[in-house]
Write an enzyme that holds these catalytic residues in place. Structure first.
Site, short mmCIF file in Angstrom:
data_model
loop_
_atom_site.label_atom_id
_atom_site.label_comp_id
_atom_site.label_asym_id
_atom_site.label_seq_id
_atom_site.Cartn_x
_atom_site.Cartn_y
_atom_site.Cartn_z
N HIS A 24 0.84 -1.19 0.00
CA HIS A 24 0.00 0.00 0.00
C HIS A 24 0.88 1.25 0.00
CE1 HIS A 24 -4.00 1.87 1.51
NE2 HIS A 24 -3.19 2.86 1.16
N HIS A 26 1.11 5.05 -2.32
CA HIS A 26 0.51 5.87 -3.39
C HIS A 26 1.60 6.57 -4.19
CE1 HIS A 26 -3.80 5.85 -1.99
NE2 HIS A 26 -3.20 5.43 -0.90
N ASP A 28 1.32 9.20 -6.04
CA ASP A 28 1.25 10.65 -5.86
C ASP A 28 1.46 11.06 -4.41
OD1 ASP A 28 -1.24 9.30 -5.55
OD2 ASP A 28 -2.37 11.15 -5.78
N HIS A 212 -9.88 0.89 0.23
CA HIS A 212 -9.60 1.69 1.43
C HIS A 212 -10.86 1.64 2.30
CE1 HIS A 212 -6.23 3.62 -0.71
NE2 HIS A 212 -5.87 4.17 0.43
N GLU A 215 -10.69 3.30 7.85
CA GLU A 215 -9.64 4.27 8.19
C GLU A 215 -10.30 5.47 8.87
OE1 GLU A 215 -7.97 6.15 4.75
OE2 GLU A 215 -6.20 6.88 5.80
N ASP A 300 1.80 3.93 2.90
CA ASP A 300 0.72 4.81 2.43
C ASP A 300 1.31 5.94 1.59
OD1 ASP A 300 -1.94 5.27 2.04
OD2 ASP A 300 -2.28 6.29 3.95
O1 LIG Z 1 -4.92 6.83 3.22
C1 LIG Z 1 -5.61 7.25 2.30
N1 LIG Z 1 -6.96 7.16 2.37
C2 LIG Z 1 -7.78 7.55 1.37
N2 LIG Z 1 -7.33 8.10 0.25
C3 LIG Z 1 -5.99 8.25 0.13
C4 LIG Z 1 -5.09 7.85 1.11
N3 LIG Z 1 -3.85 8.15 0.71
C5 LIG Z 1 -3.96 8.71 -0.50
N4 LIG Z 1 -5.25 8.79 -0.86
C6 LIG Z 1 -5.82 9.34 -2.08
C7 LIG Z 1 -5.15 10.64 -2.50
C8 LIG Z 1 -4.51 10.32 -3.82
O2 LIG Z 1 -4.57 11.41 -4.72
C9 LIG Z 1 -5.31 9.14 -4.32
C10 LIG Z 1 -4.66 8.28 -5.37
O3 LIG Z 1 -3.39 7.86 -5.04
O4 LIG Z 1 -5.59 8.42 -3.14
ZN LIG Z 2 -3.87 4.79 1.07
#
Ligand SMILES: O=c1[nH]cnc2c1ncn2[C@H]1C[C@H](O)[C@@H](CO)O1
Ligand SMILES: [Zn+2]
Length: 361
Positions: A24, A26, A28, A212, A215, A300
């Site tokens: 996990h 991201h 970006d 997701h 959380e 994350d």
């Molecule tokens: O931890 C998270 N929870 C929900 N959404 C998230 C988390 N971390 C990143 N994101 C979102 C923001 C990013 O722009 C998107 C795609 O990677 O996913």
């Molecule tokens: Zn995430």
């Protein structure tokens, strides 16, 4: 008189050299600050800081907000500079290199293609630029003696309405490096069942997806992700502790998650920043590991948390006194839960992970 000494746990440097698996992360949420500055200068995007150090600190401080919604606002700056094929390629290449340098041997990195269309790219162009970048970075990492396998997850934003398109995109590129699908973004008010058609389509295509859930919102979100949508894994899933009693008695949902070996993609530092956990020491990962849920450790967003896979593990060593057996267990759990074929997972476990930890334990 001999002074009894507690043997020190694995050091940061030893952890960095040990093979790790990450499910996990991201794309970006993991840019190098210097790269953001460089790309922003090229397109005239205004940033809140002018040096790599200052910008790195700004992201961590701004994300340290106690709320997922506020944490997510920081992505405006990373997404803004990821709108051309060259920029996406660069960010993906650097991501593979950075993870490999941190000792990650297997990573699933996710991003939302629909967020990268602001300057005229098409969805396939976005995906191809990222896949090419991962290929280039992985090839360089192998040349440098730190091989890494990177699988891509395509994310759909849960507040938007493009999940079916993104699910189809993940199937189109399933033999070219995309290994699964995800939904992300603000959780409260956007239940996963809004995207049921996409999940049903993926199930019919024999594909894999994580959601997701659990959380910023609790058990109903986890329950929907599993029992309505059919998620293979839970992104975070940390709130499953709400279904565990003071005597560690498991409610029906928690029992289901543990019995079915549903992987939990836990992200300790991120959870502290969004308020899902009060501190690393109080993070439910300790309890969930003791109860033998299928726990995995994840980053994350390395930029927003100022972290790395090694740092997350080092924080757990410090907070819970974990040693190599626990770190190996987390790593093997992650590898078992990966979305690549079984024989490839087994090869990484038996040929890379276990021999390395055997020398450490
Ligand atoms: O931890 C998270 N929870 C929900 N959404 C998230 C988390 N971390 C990143 N994101 C979102 C923001 C990013 O722009 C998107 C795609 O990677 O996913
Ligand atoms: Zn995430």
């Amino acid at each position: 008189m001999a002074v009894s000494s507690v043997p020190a746990g694995p050091s940061f440097d030893e952890i960095r050299r040990a093979p790790k698996a990450l499910l996990h992360d991201h794309l970006d949420g993991g840019l190098r600050p210097a790269t953001i500055l460089d790309l922003a200068a090229g397109i005239g995007h205004e940033l809140p800081a002018a040096t790599p150090e200052g910008l790195g600190e700004w992201f961590v401080a701004a994300a340290d907000s106690g709320s997922l919604e506020r944490y997510l606002t920081t992505f405006a700056h990373t997404v803004a500079v990821m709108q051309t094929a060259d920029a996406l390629h660069r960010v993906a290449r650097e991501c593979a290199l950075d993870l490999a340098r941190d000792g990650v041997v297997y990573a699933e990195v996710r991003f939302a293609p629909e967020q990268h269309l602001e300057r005229g790219l098409s969805l396939p162009e976005v995906v191809e630029a990222v896949l090419d970048g991962f290929r280039a970075g992985s090839a360089e990492a192998a040349e440098q003696g730190t091989p890494i396998r990177v699988g891509t997850l395509l994310t759909a934003m849960r507040h938007a309405a493009r999940s079916m398109e993104i699910a189809e995109l993940s199937i189109r590129y399933r033999d070219a490096g995309v290994v699964g699908f995800d939904i992300a973004g603000a959780e409260a008010g956007y239940p996963p069942t809004r995207h049921l058609d996409a999940f049903e389509y993926l199930q019919r295509e024999n594909s894999h997806f994580t959601i997701h859930a659990g959380e910023a919102f609790g058990l109903p979100s986890i329950w929907q992700a599993l029992q309505w949508c059919g998620a293979d894994r839970l992104g975070h899933g940390v709130r499953i502790v709400d279904d565990i009693g003071p005597d560690n008695a498991l409610g029906r949902l928690a029992a289901y998650v543990r019995d079915k070996r549903i992987p939990l993609e836990l992200c300790p530092s991120s959870n502290v920043q969004t308020g899902a956990a009060a501190s690393i020491r109080e993070h439910p990962i300790g309890l969930l590991r003791d109860l033998r849920f299928r726990v995995t450790v994840n980053t994350d967003n390395r930029l927003m948390s100022g972290t790395s896979m090694s740092r997350e593990m080092a924080l757990l060593v410090e907070a819970f006194g974990y040693g190599w057996p626990e770190l190996q267990w987390f790593t093997v759990n992650a590898m078992k839960s990966a979305f690549i074929p079984f024989d490839e997972r087994l090869a990484l476990i038996n040929d890379v992970i276990k021999p390395a930890y055997a020398k450490l334990t």
